[in-house]
Write an enzyme that holds these catalytic residues in place. Structure first.
Site, PDB file in Angstrom:
ATOM      1  N   GLU A 110       0.620  -1.135   0.107  1.00 48.60           N
ATOM      2  CA  GLU A 110       0.077   0.134   0.094  1.00 48.60           C
ATOM      3  C   GLU A 110       0.878   1.292   0.065  1.00 48.60           C
ATOM      4  O   GLU A 110       2.286   0.989   0.187  1.00 48.60           O
ATOM      5  CB  GLU A 110      -1.025  -0.034   1.402  1.00 48.60           C
ATOM      6  CG  GLU A 110      -2.169  -1.282   1.024  1.00 48.60           C
ATOM      7  CD  GLU A 110      -2.929  -1.401   2.240  1.00 48.60           C
ATOM      8  OE1 GLU A 110      -3.000  -0.269   3.151  1.00 48.60           O
ATOM      9  OE2 GLU A 110      -3.677  -2.345   2.428  1.00 48.60           O
ATOM     10  N   HIS A 224      -8.816   9.770   4.730  1.00 51.18           N
ATOM     11  CA  HIS A 224      -8.625   8.979   3.856  1.00 51.18           C
ATOM     12  C   HIS A 224      -8.733   9.266   2.253  1.00 51.18           C
ATOM     13  O   HIS A 224      -9.691  10.225   1.980  1.00 51.18           O
ATOM     14  CB  HIS A 224      -9.510   7.503   3.862  1.00 51.18           C
ATOM     15  CG  HIS A 224      -8.924   6.415   3.093  1.00 51.18           C
ATOM     16  ND1 HIS A 224      -9.122   6.314   1.703  1.00 51.18           N
ATOM     17  CD2 HIS A 224      -8.373   5.402   3.593  1.00 51.18           C
ATOM     18  CE1 HIS A 224      -8.358   5.270   1.541  1.00 51.18           C
ATOM     19  NE2 HIS A 224      -8.264   4.477   2.475  1.00 51.18           N
ATOM     20  N   ARG A 268      -0.661   9.237   2.543  1.00 50.00           N
ATOM     21  CA  ARG A 268      -2.149   9.625   2.497  1.00 50.00           C
ATOM     22  C   ARG A 268      -2.328  11.102   2.519  1.00 50.00           C
ATOM     23  O   ARG A 268      -3.408  11.748   1.723  1.00 50.00           O
ATOM     24  CB  ARG A 268      -2.872   8.997   3.558  1.00 50.00           C
ATOM     25  CG  ARG A 268      -3.088   7.451   3.292  1.00 50.00           C
ATOM     26  CD  ARG A 268      -3.960   6.794   4.502  1.00 50.00           C
ATOM     27  NE  ARG A 268      -4.150   5.747   4.112  1.00 50.00           N
ATOM     28  CZ  ARG A 268      -4.884   4.697   4.753  1.00 50.00           C
ATOM     29  NH1 ARG A 268      -5.368   5.101   5.905  1.00 50.00           N
ATOM     30  NH2 ARG A 268      -5.027   3.312   4.474  1.00 50.00           N
ATOM     31  N   HIS A 328     -10.585   9.924   8.522  1.00 50.31           N
ATOM     32  CA  HIS A 328     -10.448   8.513   8.765  1.00 50.31           C
ATOM     33  C   HIS A 328      -9.823   7.975  10.046  1.00 50.31           C
ATOM     34  O   HIS A 328     -10.317   6.967  10.645  1.00 50.31           O
ATOM     35  CB  HIS A 328      -9.618   7.781   7.628  1.00 50.31           C
ATOM     36  CG  HIS A 328      -9.444   6.545   7.433  1.00 50.31           C
ATOM     37  ND1 HIS A 328     -10.685   5.631   7.329  1.00 50.31           N
ATOM     38  CD2 HIS A 328      -8.333   5.571   7.436  1.00 50.31           C
ATOM     39  CE1 HIS A 328     -10.220   4.425   7.418  1.00 50.31           C
ATOM     40  NE2 HIS A 328      -8.770   4.331   7.413  1.00 50.31           N
ATOM     41  N   ARG A 363      -0.191   8.519   9.859  1.00 52.57           N
ATOM     42  CA  ARG A 363      -0.329   7.152   9.984  1.00 52.57           C
ATOM     43  C   ARG A 363       0.108   6.430   8.492  1.00 52.57           C
ATOM     44  O   ARG A 363      -0.399   6.852   7.447  1.00 52.57           O
ATOM     45  CB  ARG A 363      -1.463   6.597  10.266  1.00 52.57           C
ATOM     46  CG  ARG A 363      -1.698   5.042  10.447  1.00 52.57           C
ATOM     47  CD  ARG A 363      -3.058   4.751  11.228  1.00 52.57           C
ATOM     48  NE  ARG A 363      -4.096   4.581  10.059  1.00 52.57           N
ATOM     49  CZ  ARG A 363      -4.300   4.047   9.365  1.00 52.57           C
ATOM     50  NH1 ARG A 363      -3.899   2.853   9.083  1.00 52.57           N
ATOM     51  NH2 ARG A 363      -5.706   4.081   8.564  1.00 52.57           N
TER      52      ARG A 363
END
Length: 503
Positions: A110, A224, A268, A328, A363
């Site tokens: 990811e 997100h 992100r 998120h 994160r």
């Protein structure tokens, strides 16, 4: 000892199971049904299995990089060192992670991971598989579960947490405890658009704030990047971009490369801001193009997303789908040491409610389930140990700014007259969200101050949730004002930028 665990996601259930296994009497108190909460919604996986060329050191470096250098190195070391053990434990408890035909764990990649090191279950249903397995494990042992119970407050006697006050069916009662472990999740419903389930209203952090527990990093809220901009919020996993999906503007151009050389696989916060800006420029949602992955692969790898998109009349195998960012994950929370201890004796915190220092300013994908499992097990192991006589060594939290006063707020308005949860969520989305400015943050903080000044004593659970959200909104806006530089998920501009209104 008598242990009360508040919350029943991966962090709370892991803590409860480990505490029971070493002989403590455990009661789980949960707002909904046991296993409800964010864990079951997690489409992403659990990072921590290292293939050829990968290592715990690489995982740690990626975590630190994603956290913009603000992650605590000792906490990150614990996370990556214990990760494989916790994944093996989940397997032993019945989580069927996806495997190749020869039985090897399938590893996915990811954004911001340099290697494929993430295990998934059911393609995009990892959280649901973990929740089912852990709930079944709890049901099989002598752990008391009190569900549909709202955490009203923590009970403190002589400076030590001795239990909790809960509301069940409108009746308030007390549960005594030798230790309380908060595992209540984050505060996604501070924002108008969120991936979080309805109960995520910051109850644990607010309860901790009311007793003076240290909190930190509440300015770091992860949005997100890819949530369907069609119908109710539904997350489209980061792993879809890891498989090769791209983000395109109205002209079909891959615009994220304008912001970062890694394009769609950038951290992100970078991707989410790029989407927000592009959507505002073109006046419509950007699109996620997964067509190159192929219909059969999409259905096999992402069965849940495939089903939901088709239920909404979208054929993502044939055409790009509209996406938008949404709140998120909260990187900050109640400050803890490496064993979940907070600044108040008798109180532990694990999972998203805790600020372990792992995530820093942003994160890394698939570290949240891992954090819940790793630090839940560590907190349980520390339950029987004496509280350090000199107190727990914690990083110093930033002080909350004083109320700003009505004159500092743009817009004015009658005190409290315009409050509603929806108004608070819109205020936070506009001014304490993806793009922030000093003017906007001051307006948000002063507006919340006005609302707080006239807020009545809450009577119902909904009113208690609103009170918690207001308290957290003030703390988050204050923390964002105090951090004058831009870092990670906290991005300040000289002048506020309008965001696309999502309907």
């Amino acid at each position: 000892m008598n242990v009360v665990v508040v919350g029943s996601g991966i962090a709370g259930l892991t803590t409860a199971l480990h505490a029971h296994e070493v002989g403590h009497a455990v009661t789980i108190v949960t707002k909904g049904a046991v296993g409800d909460g964010c864990t079951g919604y997690a489409q992403g996986g659990v990072a921590g299995i290292y293939g050829v060329g990968d290592s715990a050191a690489h995982h740690a470096a990626d975590t630190m990089d994603a956290g913009a250098g603000l992650s605590d190195a000792a906490a990150v070391d614990v996370l990556v060192r214990d990760g494989a053990t916790r994944i093996a434990e989940l397997i032993s408890r019945g989580v069927a992670f996806d495997r190749s035909p020869d039985g090897e764990l399938l590893l996915g990649r990811e954004a911001a991971h340099r290697h494929a090191r993430i295990v998934h279950a059911g393609g995009d249903a990892t959280g649901a598989a973990i929740a089912r397995a852990l709930v079944a494990a709890v049901r099989d042992v002598d752990i008391t579960v009190v569900d549909r119970a709202f955490l009203a407050d923590l009970i403190v006697e002589n400076g030590i947490v001795r239990g909790i006050r809960v509301v069940v069916d409108g009746v308030t009662s007390e549960l005594s405890a030798d230790a309380v472990v908060l595992a209540t999740g984050g505060a996604g419903h501070l924002y108008a658009h969120t991936t979080n389930p309805l109960g995520t209203t910051g109850d644990g952090i607010a309860a901790a704030l009311r007793i003076g527990a240290a909190v930190a990093d509440l300015e770091f809220v992860q949005f997100h990047p890819t949530v369907l901009a069609d119908g109710s919020a539904f997350l489209v996993s980061e792993a879809v971009r890891g498989e090769g999906a791209t983000l395109i503007d109205a002209d079909g151009r891959r615009f994220v490369f304008d912001s970062h050389p890694d394009g769609e696989l950038a951290p992100r916060d970078v991707v989410a801001r790029a989407i927000a800006r592009q959507s505002a420029r073109q006046g419509s949602s950007v699109r996620l193009d997964a067509t190159a992955i192929g219909e059969s692969r999409l259905a096999e790898r992402f069965p849940t997303i495939d089903r939901v998109t088709r239920e909404r009349g979208l054929d993502w195998a044939a055409e790009p789908v509209p996406v938008t960012p949404a709140a998120h994950y909260l990187m900050g929370g109640i400050v803890t040491d490496l064993d979940g201890r907070t600044s108040v004796p008798g109180l532990f915190a694990v999972g998203e409610v805790a600020r372990t220092g792992v995530h820093g300013a942003n994160r890394l994908a698939s570290n949240s389930l891992l954090e819940g499992a790793v630090f839940g097990a560590r907190a349980a192991a520390a339950l029987g140990s004496p509280w350090p006589q000199s107190g727990v060594t914690l990083p110093a939290p930033a002080p909350l700014a004083p109320p700003l006063g009505e004159s500092d707020a743009a817009g004015g308005g009658a005190l409290g007259a315009d409050f509603s949860r929806a108004a608070l969520q819109r205020l936070m989305w506009d001014h304490v969200g993806l793009l922030r400015s000093d003017e906007g943050l001051r307006h948000a903080a002063a507006t919340v101050d006005r609302w707080l000044a006239v807020a009545p004593e809450p009577a119902t659970v909904a009113e208690r949730e609103d009170a918690n959200l207001l308290l957290l909104a003030r703390a988050a806006a204050s923390a964002a004002l105090a951090r004058t530089d831009s870092v990670g998920a906290h991005f300040r501009e000289a002048v506020a930028s309008p965001l696309l209104e999502i309907v």
